[in-house]
Design a protein around this motif. Structure first.
Motif, PDB file in Angstrom:
ATOM      1  N   GLU A   1       6.542 -11.525  -0.211  1.00 45.51           N
ATOM      2  CA  GLU A   1       5.424 -11.095  -1.051  1.00 45.51           C
ATOM      3  C   GLU A   1       4.633 -10.034  -0.284  1.00 45.51           C
ATOM      4  O   GLU A   1       3.555 -10.281   0.232  1.00 45.51           O
ATOM      5  CB  GLU A   1       4.538 -12.271  -1.430  1.00 45.51           C
ATOM      6  CG  GLU A   1       5.231 -13.269  -2.339  1.00 45.51           C
ATOM      7  CD  GLU A   1       4.287 -14.324  -2.885  1.00 45.51           C
ATOM      8  OE1 GLU A   1       4.517 -14.785  -4.017  1.00 45.51           O
ATOM      9  OE2 GLU A   1       3.317 -14.693  -2.181  1.00 45.51           O
ATOM     10  N   ALA A   2       5.197  -8.842  -0.239  1.00 44.71           N
ATOM     11  CA  ALA A   2       4.596  -7.783   0.571  1.00 44.71           C
ATOM     12  C   ALA A   2       3.412  -7.129  -0.122  1.00 44.71           C
ATOM     13  O   ALA A   2       2.374  -6.898   0.488  1.00 44.71           O
ATOM     14  CB  ALA A   2       5.650  -6.732   0.915  1.00 44.71           C
ATOM     15  N   ILE A   3       3.579  -6.813  -1.402  1.00 41.63           N
ATOM     16  CA  ILE A   3       2.572  -6.037  -2.128  1.00 41.63           C
ATOM     17  C   ILE A   3       2.393  -6.633  -3.522  1.00 41.63           C
ATOM     18  O   ILE A   3       3.374  -6.880  -4.223  1.00 41.63           O
ATOM     19  CB  ILE A   3       3.017  -4.565  -2.277  1.00 41.63           C
ATOM     20  CG1 ILE A   3       3.235  -3.911  -0.908  1.00 41.63           C
ATOM     21  CG2 ILE A   3       1.992  -3.775  -3.090  1.00 41.63           C
ATOM     22  CD1 ILE A   3       1.983  -3.645  -0.119  1.00 41.63           C
TER      23      ILE A   3
ATOM     24  N   TYR B   1      -4.852  -8.196  -4.215  1.00 39.93           N
ATOM     25  CA  TYR B   1      -4.417  -8.353  -5.608  1.00 39.93           C
ATOM     26  C   TYR B   1      -5.595  -8.266  -6.574  1.00 39.93           C
ATOM     27  O   TYR B   1      -5.410  -8.095  -7.781  1.00 39.93           O
ATOM     28  CB  TYR B   1      -3.660  -9.672  -5.803  1.00 39.93           C
ATOM     29  CG  TYR B   1      -4.482 -10.925  -5.581  1.00 39.93           C
ATOM     30  CD1 TYR B   1      -5.117 -11.569  -6.637  1.00 39.93           C
ATOM     31  CD2 TYR B   1      -4.624 -11.479  -4.303  1.00 39.93           C
ATOM     32  CE1 TYR B   1      -5.867 -12.720  -6.448  1.00 39.93           C
ATOM     33  CE2 TYR B   1      -5.367 -12.628  -4.095  1.00 39.93           C
ATOM     34  CZ  TYR B   1      -5.993 -13.237  -5.162  1.00 39.93           C
ATOM     35  OH  TYR B   1      -6.740 -14.379  -4.958  1.00 39.93           O
ATOM     36  N   LEU B   2      -6.830  -8.357  -6.044  1.00 36.55           N
ATOM     37  CA  LEU B   2      -8.031  -8.234  -6.861  1.00 36.55           C
ATOM     38  C   LEU B   2      -8.613  -6.821  -6.816  1.00 36.55           C
ATOM     39  O   LEU B   2      -9.700  -6.576  -7.334  1.00 36.55           O
ATOM     40  CB  LEU B   2      -9.085  -9.247  -6.405  1.00 36.55           C
ATOM     41  CG  LEU B   2      -8.764 -10.698  -6.748  1.00 36.55           C
ATOM     42  CD1 LEU B   2      -9.731 -11.644  -6.058  1.00 36.55           C
ATOM     43  CD2 LEU B   2      -8.788 -10.914  -8.257  1.00 36.55           C
TER      44      LEU B   2
ATOM     45  N   ASN C   1       2.434 -11.113  -9.794  1.00 40.58           N
ATOM     46  CA  ASN C   1       3.751 -10.871  -9.212  1.00 40.58           C
ATOM     47  C   ASN C   1       3.641 -10.032  -7.953  1.00 40.58           C
ATOM     48  O   ASN C   1       2.685  -9.278  -7.765  1.00 40.58           O
ATOM     49  CB  ASN C   1       4.652 -10.155 -10.222  1.00 40.58           C
ATOM     50  CG  ASN C   1       4.980 -11.022 -11.415  1.00 40.58           C
ATOM     51  OD1 ASN C   1       5.206 -12.219 -11.269  1.00 40.58           O
ATOM     52  ND2 ASN C   1       4.998 -10.433 -12.602  1.00 40.58           N
ATOM     53  N   TYR C   2       4.654 -10.153  -7.105  1.00 37.04           N
ATOM     54  CA  TYR C   2       4.702  -9.418  -5.838  1.00 37.04           C
ATOM     55  C   TYR C   2       6.050  -8.746  -5.685  1.00 37.04           C
ATOM     56  O   TYR C   2       7.053  -9.176  -6.261  1.00 37.04           O
ATOM     57  CB  TYR C   2       4.472 -10.362  -4.656  1.00 37.04           C
ATOM     58  CG  TYR C   2       3.032 -10.762  -4.474  1.00 37.04           C
ATOM     59  CD1 TYR C   2       2.213 -10.101  -3.569  1.00 37.04           C
ATOM     60  CD2 TYR C   2       2.479 -11.797  -5.217  1.00 37.04           C
ATOM     61  CE1 TYR C   2       0.888 -10.454  -3.406  1.00 37.04           C
ATOM     62  CE2 TYR C   2       1.154 -12.160  -5.071  1.00 37.04           C
ATOM     63  CZ  TYR C   2       0.352 -11.483  -4.162  1.00 37.04           C
ATOM     64  OH  TYR C   2      -0.962 -11.825  -4.015  1.00 37.04           O
TER      65      TYR C   2
ATOM     66  N   TRP D   1       4.283   1.498  -1.702  1.00 36.71           N
ATOM     67  CA  TRP D   1       4.065   0.181  -2.308  1.00 36.71           C
ATOM     68  C   TRP D   1       5.368  -0.524  -2.693  1.00 36.71           C
ATOM     69  O   TRP D   1       5.328  -1.690  -3.086  1.00 36.71           O
ATOM     70  CB  TRP D   1       3.157   0.318  -3.540  1.00 36.71           C
ATOM     71  CG  TRP D   1       1.715   0.517  -3.164  1.00 36.71           C
ATOM     72  CD1 TRP D   1       0.805  -0.453  -2.833  1.00 36.71           C
ATOM     73  CD2 TRP D   1       1.002   1.757  -3.092  1.00 36.71           C
ATOM     74  NE1 TRP D   1      -0.410   0.105  -2.562  1.00 36.71           N
ATOM     75  CE2 TRP D   1      -0.326   1.469  -2.701  1.00 36.71           C
ATOM     76  CE3 TRP D   1       1.362   3.078  -3.312  1.00 36.71           C
ATOM     77  CZ2 TRP D   1      -1.301   2.448  -2.537  1.00 36.71           C
ATOM     78  CZ3 TRP D   1       0.393   4.066  -3.136  1.00 36.71           C
ATOM     79  CH2 TRP D   1      -0.914   3.743  -2.759  1.00 36.71           C
ATOM     80  N   TYR D   2       6.501   0.151  -2.629  1.00 36.45           N
ATOM     81  CA  TYR D   2       7.832  -0.430  -2.789  1.00 36.45           C
ATOM     82  C   TYR D   2       8.172  -0.834  -4.218  1.00 36.45           C
ATOM     83  O   TYR D   2       9.327  -1.109  -4.513  1.00 36.45           O
ATOM     84  CB  TYR D   2       8.027  -1.646  -1.858  1.00 36.45           C
ATOM     85  CG  TYR D   2       7.442  -1.458  -0.487  1.00 36.45           C
ATOM     86  CD1 TYR D   2       7.771  -0.339   0.275  1.00 36.45           C
ATOM     87  CD2 TYR D   2       6.534  -2.361   0.043  1.00 36.45           C
ATOM     88  CE1 TYR D   2       7.209  -0.126   1.534  1.00 36.45           C
ATOM     89  CE2 TYR D   2       5.972  -2.160   1.296  1.00 36.45           C
ATOM     90  CZ  TYR D   2       6.309  -1.044   2.036  1.00 36.45           C
ATOM     91  OH  TYR D   2       5.738  -0.838   3.265  1.00 36.45           O
TER      92      TYR D   2
END
Length: 440
Positions: free
Chosen positions: A390-392, A423-424, A287-288, A176-177
């Motif tokens: 905005e990868a994750i 994101y949900l 946030n990403y 997930w970085y």
């Protein structure tokens, strides 16, 4: 969204959007799916070139992704799913140790922890395994009860710093970085509850097959960028820019299957009767983390790596999130002259290099790769690069609780605007699909 036979526009053709489009079509709605890129798949898109297949984002699924397996059975592509040998290499101070999380023997032989630490970790994992039915990483309702502190805080309280650095972080950060210091303990608990007996699988034709199968009877427009959405007299007017210029589409219902940032921008002109202040605040606060994925074509490695991927472990920040060998999913690997390797930079490192030219990023990538696997030949040739600012989505502390409340509110409102996306839920293909299937 209960009325049938409506005109529906779904924006975003990743797993969430494709699942939403499929579900709505099955319920009798007329669906148009818009995608700004040249192909569907979103962060599960597969790049095909030179007879290679490269999954650009998500690269595997697990046996605790129930929705994906259910769809595979329903849509008839179970035979495309193959088991993946998931032996990982954990790298620390120049040494790489093999670890198979499904094997007790492999865990006990892991050299970076002492036996007392292993017993402590084993007891903690066993306790979660007994409660695994309480955890569905695709459903924030099950995770909101474990959402009071970060993964790091939880690990220091219930385990210790060394276990955290050598097992917990390598089980999350390479995929997930983001840093475990900024994400909810619910993520670690949900994953660990399913770790015992975990199996991994891949799609032989590329992971975007999920999206391809979901949309085979859906009207899809790629290279279609939505620039504006307005609402007048019970209808949405959606302005779309494509290769042939600008056009306006009309719909009764609208589904946003994009990142929260894009969803907030696209719906910015809609009144609060359609997007509430609570929903707007949630979208704006998401946030990403960034990611850069680099792929190289290298002369076939003389000695096949014993693991599928290598991850950093130990204290401190790590520039490289993961080094993966794509040969494990390539049926022609023993006959090719070359093979593909992939590098995923950490979120922090990706942010530093996002605006740098390709050449500089490739140089940095191969430098990191050789630190982890010196056998990589100097003739490594840049093959593919993808930059995702905005990868994750960052599943911050308290975020699962807010995501569940968001889903409950939009269910109660019943449309005509619906949001879906990872994101949900949790940033997995199963989580994204779960939110898409909830539209209906």
């Amino acid at each position: 969204m209960t009325c049938e036979g409506k005109e529906v526009i779904v924006i975003g053709a990743g797993p969430a959007g494709c699942a939403a489009a499929y579900n709505l079509s099955q319920k009798g709605h007329r669906v148009t799916l818009l995608e700004k890129e040249a192909a569907i798949g979103g962060r599960t898109r597969t790049h095909r070139d030179e007879n290679f297949k490269l999954d650009t984002g998500a690269a595997f699924i697990t046996n605790f992704y129930p929705r994906i397996f259910a769809l595979a059975k329903e849509l008839g592509f179970e035979s495309s799913i193959a088991e993946l040998s998931r032996i990982s290499g954990l790298h620390h101070e120049g040494r790489t140790a093999e670890l198979n999380i499904s094997s007790t023997a492999s865990f006990l032989a892991f050299p970076f922890l002492g036996m007392l630490d292993k017993l402590k970790m084993g007891k903690w994992t066993a306790g979660l395994t007994l409660k695994r039915k309480q955890f569905d990483i695709g459903d924030p309702q099950t995770l909101q009860h474990f959402d009071a502190r970060s993964v790091g805080e939880h690990a220091r309280t219930h385990l210790n710093e060394k276990i955290y650095d050598f097992l917990i972080r390598p089980g999350i950060e390479p995929f997930w970085y983001f840093s475990c210091e900024e994400v909810s303990e619910g993520l670690a608990l949900g994953l660990s509850a399913h770790a015992a007996g975990a199996k991994f699988y891949y799609f032989q034709e590329g992971i975007d097959e999920v999206c391809q199968k979901l949309t085979r009877q859906i009207q899809v427009q790629c290279n279609a960028t939505v620039s504006q959405v307005t609402y007048t007299a019970g209808k949405f007017q959606v302005t779309v820019k494509g290769p042939q210029g600008e056009e306006s589409l009309e719909a009764d219902r609208l589904v946003l299957a994009t990142t929260a940032t894009v969803a907030n921008r696209i719906t910015s002109q809609l009144p609060t009767q359609l997007v509430s202040d609570n929903q707007r605040a949630f979208l704006q606060s998401q946030n990403y983390v960034a990611n850069i994925h680099l792929a190289y074509k290298v002369p076939r490695l003389q000695k096949a790596p014993p693991m599928s991927s290598i991850f950093p472990c130990g204290p401190g920040n790590h520039a490289l999130a993961a080094l993966s060998f794509n040969r494990i999913k390539d049926p022609q690997r023993d006959t090719r002259e070359h093979e593909l390797i992939s590098l995923y930079l950490s979120g922090e490192e990706s942010t530093k290099y996002l605006e740098q030219p390709d050449e500089k990023i490739y140089e940095r990538g191969i430098e990191l790769a050789r630190e982890f696997y010196p056998d990589i030949n100097a003739q490594a040739e840049p093959y593919y690069i993808i930059r995702r600012p905005e990868a994750i989505p960052v599943h911050a502390v308290g975020r699962y609780r807010l995501a569940h409340a968001f889903q409950q509110e939009q269910k109660a409102r019943g449309g005509p605007v619906f949001f879906c996306g990872d994101y949900l839920a949790t940033a997995t293909i199963d989580g994204a699909v779960a939110t898409g299937l909830s539209v209906g």
